[in-house]
Design an enzyme around this catalytic site. Structure first.
Site, PDB file in Angstrom:
ATOM      1  N   CYS A 182      -8.641   8.471   0.694  1.00 39.98           N
ATOM      2  CA  CYS A 182      -8.562   9.055  -0.644  1.00 39.98           C
ATOM      3  C   CYS A 182      -9.935   9.492  -1.130  1.00 39.98           C
ATOM      4  O   CYS A 182     -10.915   8.753  -0.988  1.00 39.98           O
ATOM      5  CB  CYS A 182      -7.954   8.044  -1.612  1.00 39.98           C
ATOM      6  SG  CYS A 182      -6.219   7.694  -1.305  1.00 39.98           S
ATOM      7  N   TYR A 189       1.589   0.372  -2.005  1.00 42.40           N
ATOM      8  CA  TYR A 189       2.151   1.495  -2.734  1.00 42.40           C
ATOM      9  C   TYR A 189       3.686   1.457  -2.659  1.00 42.40           C
ATOM     10  O   TYR A 189       4.267   0.516  -2.127  1.00 42.40           O
ATOM     11  CB  TYR A 189       1.540   2.797  -2.217  1.00 42.40           C
ATOM     12  CG  TYR A 189       0.040   2.822  -2.418  1.00 42.40           C
ATOM     13  CD1 TYR A 189      -0.507   2.596  -3.682  1.00 42.40           C
ATOM     14  CD2 TYR A 189      -0.837   3.003  -1.360  1.00 42.40           C
ATOM     15  CE1 TYR A 189      -1.883   2.576  -3.881  1.00 42.40           C
ATOM     16  CE2 TYR A 189      -2.219   2.984  -1.549  1.00 42.40           C
ATOM     17  CZ  TYR A 189      -2.728   2.764  -2.815  1.00 42.40           C
ATOM     18  OH  TYR A 189      -4.085   2.730  -3.004  1.00 42.40           O
TER      19      TYR A 189
END
Length: 367
Positions: free
Chosen positions: A25, A182
């Protein structure tokens, strides 16, 4: 001959070596749209000589972003922005590029790591998060909204729609993110999934939604596009998701035509107790390699060329993935090739960089 620099096939996609650049990310998008930072970042890594480059966790809907600056692929605008980056990378490098599709679930709506990483309130630029159950990640977080049947369908359709966009852009493979706490990992773990319907309770029920999402992506793109998955093999927490359950999931994925399994760990709970060290997650990959026919990618503090070579040569995994290590050394594959007596591809513009003692190290693209 180096095992690390032997070709490997993932559901028909041939990679020239077994070095994978893992998704990382960047928290640098503009309302989901890729920016010049992605052009610089991915362009740099595309010249590394690795066998495969996987683009960072890319949200399938705005509410699925980890932070407001996360990359997304849910609209024409986000598709065009990412397409611009991909076209530039392809112009100068033949490296296969995959994308990781993701939804952050209850870990969404947070600040970037360098801004503290805390949850952002809905009135301060954040949004209401969703999850299998109304259980927050951290005690100080607002509770997420438990997804109802309509919400589950919406998310599943969002994954499929993003997969269609990814295929249209020409990504060579799709990786489904079911790790690191997640949304899909939240469904898998009994620590975060307390549902009493067909999506919670038993292992079979907890696996149901991640498998449905995988099936939706697999059905949304042609058979020639490999669809793999990234998992957390364990929560590193008592009563959580563990390696035995991961093995059961791997068998289900194998039945559904998964191209590979990318084996990480942790991220679901602040209570995790991780025993980190060089190659600390490799035994998880090794177990799945023994028990399935799926190609396995090992990751986690793999930093040295001979360490990576041993993992592949001994059959513990089929490929190794690097993340922070390749940010620190974007030419890691070149240096590994030099140490292991192999060769790596490089653009013509960089061929002169090899030292006189290593004149046979770099070879131009297309050879």
């Amino acid at each position: 001959m180096s095992h690390l620099f032997q070709p490997v096939s993932l559901d028909g996609l041939t990679l020239e070596n077994r070095i994978v650049i893992a998704p990382m990310c960047q928290y640098s998008a503009d309302e989901g749209a890729a920016t010049d930072w992605h052009l610089i970042h991915l362009g740099n890594l595309a010249l590394s000589g690795a066998g495969l480059l996987i683009v960072e966790a890319t949200a399938v809907e705005p509410e699925g972003r980890i932070s407001p600056a996360d990359l997304g692929l849910w609209s024409d605008r986000t598709e065009e922005a990412l397409g611009r980056v991909l076209r530039a990378v392809r112009k100068w490098s033949p490296i296969p590029v995959a994308i990781q599709l993701a939804h952050a679930g209850r870990k969404a709506s947070t600040r970037a790591p360098w801004e503290g990483g805390k949850q952002i309130a809905a009135g301060d630029g954040g949004w209401r998060t969703v999850a299998p159950s109304a259980l927050p990640f951290a005690a100080t977080d607002n509770a997420p909204m438990a997804l109802d049947r309509a919400g589950l369908q919406r998310v599943k359709e969002a994954f499929a729609a993003s997969a269609v966009r990814a295929h249209r852009l020409g990504f060579c493979a799709i990786e489904l993110h079911a790790a690191h706490g997640y949304l899909l990992h939240e469904f898998l773990s009994p620590l975060s999934n307390r549902r009493d319907d067909s999506y919670g309770g038993s292992l079979e029920n907890r696996m149901r939604f991640p498998l449905e999402v995988f099936e939706a992506i697999r059905a949304a793109v042609p058979a020639g596009i490999p669809v793999g998955i990234r998992v957390s093999a364990t929560d590193w927490a008592e009563g959580g998701w563990d390696l035995d359950q991961t093995a059961a999931l791997a068998h289900k994925l194998e039945e559904r035509g998964a191209a590979y399994i990318h084996v990480s760990s942790g991220g679901l709970t602040p209570a995790q107790k991780i025993a980190a060290g060089p190659g600390y997650q490799v035994p998880f990959a090794e177990r799945l390699k023994r028990e399935t026919k799926l190609p396995v990618i090992a990751v986690g503090l793999i930093t040295e060329a001979r360490q990576a070579e041993e993992i592949v040569a001994s059959g513990k995994a089929d490929l190794v993935a690097l993340a922070r290590g390749v940010l620190y050394d974007p030419r890691w594959p070149w240096h590994a090739a030099a140490e292991l007596g192999a060769q790596a591809h490089a653009p013509n513009q960089y061929l002169r960089s090899q030292p006189p003692t290593l004149k046979a190290l770099l070879k131009p693209y297309g050879t």
